[in-house]
Design a protein around this motif. Structure first.
Motif, short mmCIF file in Angstrom:
data_model
loop_
_atom_site.label_atom_id
_atom_site.label_comp_id
_atom_site.label_asym_id
_atom_site.label_seq_id
_atom_site.Cartn_x
_atom_site.Cartn_y
_atom_site.Cartn_z
N THR A 1 -12.12 17.35 0.52
CA THR A 1 -13.14 16.65 1.31
C THR A 1 -13.53 15.34 0.63
OG1 THR A 1 -14.03 18.87 1.54
CG2 THR A 1 -15.33 17.10 2.50
N HIS A 2 -13.64 15.41 -0.67
CA HIS A 2 -13.99 14.22 -1.44
C HIS A 2 -12.91 13.13 -1.29
CE1 HIS A 2 -16.45 12.40 -4.47
NE2 HIS A 2 -15.40 12.14 -5.22
N ILE A 3 -11.67 13.54 -1.39
CA ILE A 3 -10.56 12.58 -1.25
C ILE A 3 -10.54 12.02 0.17
CG2 ILE A 3 -8.03 12.33 -1.26
CD1 ILE A 3 -7.92 14.41 -3.51
N GLU A 4 -10.77 12.90 1.15
CA GLU A 4 -10.77 12.45 2.56
C GLU A 4 -11.85 11.39 2.78
OE1 GLU A 4 -9.20 16.48 4.85
OE2 GLU A 4 -11.33 16.20 4.49
N HIS A 5 -13.01 11.66 2.23
CA HIS A 5 -14.14 10.75 2.40
C HIS A 5 -13.84 9.38 1.75
CE1 HIS A 5 -18.20 9.32 2.70
NE2 HIS A 5 -18.27 9.17 1.39
N LEU A 6 -13.36 9.43 0.51
CA LEU A 6 -13.07 8.17 -0.20
C LEU A 6 -11.93 7.39 0.45
CD1 LEU A 6 -13.12 8.52 -4.12
CD2 LEU A 6 -14.33 6.88 -2.69
N TYR B 1 0.86 -1.19 0.00
CA TYR B 1 0.00 0.00 0.00
C TYR B 1 0.89 1.24 0.00
CZ TYR B 1 -3.15 3.53 2.17
OH TYR B 1 -3.85 4.66 2.47
N LEU B 2 0.77 2.04 -1.05
CA LEU B 2 1.51 3.30 -1.11
C LEU B 2 0.64 4.37 -0.48
CD1 LEU B 2 2.81 3.20 -4.80
CD2 LEU B 2 4.03 2.57 -2.71
N LYS B 3 1.01 4.76 0.73
CA LYS B 3 0.14 5.62 1.52
C LYS B 3 0.56 7.09 1.44
CE LYS B 3 -1.69 6.03 6.14
NZ LYS B 3 -2.39 5.22 7.09
N LEU B 4 -0.42 7.96 1.21
CA LEU B 4 -0.21 9.40 1.21
C LEU B 4 -1.37 10.04 1.94
CD1 LEU B 4 0.79 9.78 -2.52
CD2 LEU B 4 2.23 10.53 -0.66
N THR B 5 -1.17 11.24 2.46
CA THR B 5 -2.29 11.90 3.14
C THR B 5 -3.22 12.50 2.07
OG1 THR B 5 -1.21 14.05 3.17
CG2 THR B 5 -0.78 12.61 5.06
N PRO B 6 -4.49 12.74 2.42
CA PRO B 6 -5.40 13.35 1.45
C PRO B 6 -4.84 14.67 0.88
CG PRO B 6 -6.66 12.49 3.27
CD PRO B 6 -5.21 12.32 3.64
N GLN B 7 -4.20 15.44 1.73
CA GLN B 7 -3.61 16.71 1.27
C GLN B 7 -2.54 16.45 0.20
OE1 GLN B 7 -4.62 19.86 2.06
NE2 GLN B 7 -3.11 20.54 0.54
N GLN B 8 -1.67 15.49 0.45
CA GLN B 8 -0.62 15.16 -0.53
C GLN B 8 -1.24 14.64 -1.83
OE1 GLN B 8 1.40 12.35 2.02
NE2 GLN B 8 3.14 13.73 2.35
N LEU B 9 -2.29 13.83 -1.69
CA LEU B 9 -2.95 13.30 -2.88
C LEU B 9 -3.56 14.42 -3.70
CD1 LEU B 9 -4.66 10.20 -1.24
CD2 LEU B 9 -2.88 10.13 -2.98
N LYS B 10 -4.19 15.36 -3.00
CA LYS B 10 -4.80 16.49 -3.70
C LYS B 10 -3.75 17.26 -4.49
CE LYS B 10 -6.94 20.85 -3.12
NZ LYS B 10 -6.69 22.02 -2.33
N ASN C 1 -16.40 15.26 -10.91
CA ASN C 1 -17.48 16.15 -10.50
C ASN C 1 -17.18 16.95 -9.24
OD1 ASN C 1 -19.05 15.47 -12.69
ND2 ASN C 1 -19.82 13.62 -11.66
N ALA C 2 -16.07 16.62 -8.58
CA ALA C 2 -15.73 17.38 -7.36
C ALA C 2 -15.11 18.70 -7.78
CB ALA C 2 -14.75 16.57 -6.52
N GLU D 1 -9.52 2.83 3.21
CA GLU D 1 -8.38 2.41 4.05
C GLU D 1 -8.54 1.04 4.69
OE1 GLU D 1 -6.04 5.13 6.43
OE2 GLU D 1 -4.96 4.87 4.53
N PRO D 2 -9.74 0.66 5.14
CA PRO D 2 -9.84 -0.70 5.73
C PRO D 2 -9.38 -1.78 4.74
CG PRO D 2 -11.84 0.56 6.15
CD PRO D 2 -11.00 1.39 5.23
N TYR D 3 -9.60 -1.55 3.47
CA TYR D 3 -9.13 -2.52 2.45
C TYR D 3 -7.63 -2.34 2.19
CZ TYR D 3 -14.11 -3.00 1.57
OH TYR D 3 -15.45 -3.23 1.71
N TYR D 4 -7.22 -1.11 1.98
CA TYR D 4 -5.80 -0.86 1.72
C TYR D 4 -4.92 -1.40 2.86
CZ TYR D 4 -7.15 2.72 -1.83
OH TYR D 4 -7.64 3.39 -2.92
N ASN D 5 -5.44 -1.27 4.09
CA ASN D 5 -4.64 -1.70 5.24
C ASN D 5 -4.48 -3.22 5.36
OD1 ASN D 5 -3.83 0.79 6.19
ND2 ASN D 5 -5.74 1.10 7.33
N LEU D 6 -5.16 -3.95 4.50
CA LEU D 6 -4.96 -5.41 4.48
C LEU D 6 -3.69 -5.77 3.72
CD1 LEU D 6 -8.63 -6.54 3.68
CD2 LEU D 6 -7.46 -6.69 5.90
N ALA D 7 -3.03 -4.77 3.15
CA ALA D 7 -1.79 -5.04 2.40
C ALA D 7 -0.72 -5.58 3.34
CB ALA D 7 -1.30 -3.75 1.74
N LYS D 8 0.15 -6.38 2.77
CA LYS D 8 1.24 -6.97 3.55
C LYS D 8 2.19 -5.88 4.06
CE LYS D 8 3.72 -10.83 4.24
NZ LYS D 8 3.24 -12.11 4.60
#
Ligand code: S3P
Length: 170
Positions: free
Chosen positions: A132-137, A100-109, A124-125, A142-149
């Motif tokens: 806010t849209h990125i934060e929500h998604l 899982y390549l993790k970034l904060t919503p701010q970094q993603l934006k 459409n956002a 994350e519960p799925y992403y966090n299943l990564a090894k």
């Protein structure tokens, strides 16, 4: 034994760039699930969303994932929503090494910048609500992403970090 690495994470996390670099520097076969879908359907991802809807796209995504061949060292850049459907996380964990390549919503934006408009789920956002849209998604995903090894901070991810991480695994 051949190794299959699945890079997972939100749109803009850098999965495609990193997967291409790993392929180039370490001789891995590069697969992008979105490109596989575009090849088999002859349609763009945006077109599939528009004409057939998200559910149809998720089905195509699950079958693209399951058609990957395992006869060579392979790195797979997965679509941002792929881990959240059809037990795809479970399937990837059974067949390879998930990262899982993790970034904060701010970094993603910041990374998505003006590109957000070309992504069906973000187009459409409005710029003002994009964060806010990125934060929500991301919260939903994350519960799925966090299943990564392995979880690697996207800002620190390099081809070498990925290869070292997956090598210590074997
Ligand atoms: C999606 C991400 C996209 C693509 C599609 C849906 C998502 O891939 O699969 O637009 O649901 O997050 P990238 O993560 O490569 O942008």
């Amino acid at each position: 034994m051949e190794k299959v690495i699945f890079l997972i994470g939100f749109m803009g996390a850098g999965k495609t760039t990193l997967a291409k670099q790993i392929a180039q520097q370490y001789g891995y076969t590069y697969i992008d699930t979105d490109l596989e879908i575009e090849k088999t359907t002859g349609k763009s991802i945006a077109q599939i969303f528009e004409e057939e809807g998200e559910q149809a796209f998720r089905k195509l995504e699950a079958s693209a994932l399951r058609s990957i061949s395992f006869d060579k060292n392979t790195v797979v850049a997965t679509g941002g929503g792929l881990p959240c459907h059809y037990n795809n996380m479970e399937w990837m964990n059974e067949h390879g090494i998930t990262i899982y390549l993790k970034l904060t919503p701010q970094q993603l934006k910041e990374r998505l910048g003006n590109e957000a408009e070309s992504r069906p789920l973000l187009k459409n956002a409005k710029k003002t609500t994009l964060l806010t849209h990125i934060e929500h998604l991301t919260e939903l995903r994350e519960p799925y992403y966090n299943l990564a090894k392995f979880v690697i901070l996207g800002t620190l991810a390099s081809p070498q970090t990925i290869i070292n991480t997956t090598t210590s695994e074997c």
